[in-house]
Design an enzyme around this catalytic site. Structure first.
Site, PDB file in Angstrom:
ATOM      1  N   LYS A   1       0.824  -1.221   0.000  1.00  0.00           N
ATOM      2  CA  LYS A   1       0.000   0.000   0.000  1.00  0.00           C
ATOM      3  C   LYS A   1       0.855   1.267   0.000  1.00  0.00           C
ATOM      4  O   LYS A   1       0.328   2.360  -0.168  1.00  0.00           O
ATOM      5  CB  LYS A   1      -0.930   0.006   1.210  1.00  0.00           C
ATOM      6  N   CYS A   2       2.151   1.114   0.179  1.00  0.00           N
ATOM      7  CA  CYS A   2       3.072   2.250   0.271  1.00  0.00           C
ATOM      8  C   CYS A   2       3.705   2.518  -1.096  1.00  0.00           C
ATOM      9  O   CYS A   2       4.327   1.626  -1.676  1.00  0.00           O
ATOM     10  CB  CYS A   2       4.148   1.953   1.310  1.00  0.00           C
ATOM     11  N   GLY A   3       3.570   3.734  -1.591  1.00  0.00           N
ATOM     12  CA  GLY A   3       4.138   4.105  -2.883  1.00  0.00           C
ATOM     13  C   GLY A   3       5.651   3.958  -2.924  1.00  0.00           C
ATOM     14  O   GLY A   3       6.205   3.460  -3.913  1.00  0.00           O
TER      15      GLY A   3
END
Length: 116
Positions: free
Chosen positions: A11-13
């Site tokens: 979920k982390c860019g």
């Protein structure tokens, strides 16, 4: 099995971009979704030792309960931080990449280039 491990949150860019950068370099790291697998104290201690940092260096404060739990105080012992990180894996910042050349919190993602 790859000798490169990325402790990853999909979920982390920054985590996604770091993984993509490794793959663009032709590398297929072992992907550990640490929010699913969790951490052990020994893992965290070994990683921070390899990184040459204390637990504060990998503490994630944004979007976590770290401050409310009193974990952001500079005098909070590493042991307390490790215990909190084992209990709530979101408290570990990401992505952490571990390779034979070393380990690092890859923020910014280009830090991974020093490890490959």
């Amino acid at each position: 099995m790859s000798d490169i491990v990325i402790y990853h949150n999909p979920k982390c860019g920054t985590s996604r971009n770091t993984l993509a950068l490794l793959q663009d370099k032709g590398l297929e790291p072992q992907v550990v979704e640490y929010l699913k697998t969790g951490w052990t104290k020994a893992q965290l201690q070994a990683l921070t030792k390899k990184m040459g940092v204390g637990a504060h260096a990998i503490l994630r404060t944004m979007g976590t309960e770290a401050e409310a739990l009193g974990l952001t105080k500079p005098d909070t012992p590493d042991e307390v931080l490790f215990e909190a990180m084992v209990k709530d894996p979101i408290l570990v910042n990401r992505p952490i990449v571990d390779t034979p050349k070393g380990a690092a919190l890859c923020r910014p993602m280009e830090r991974v280039l020093d490890l490959i």
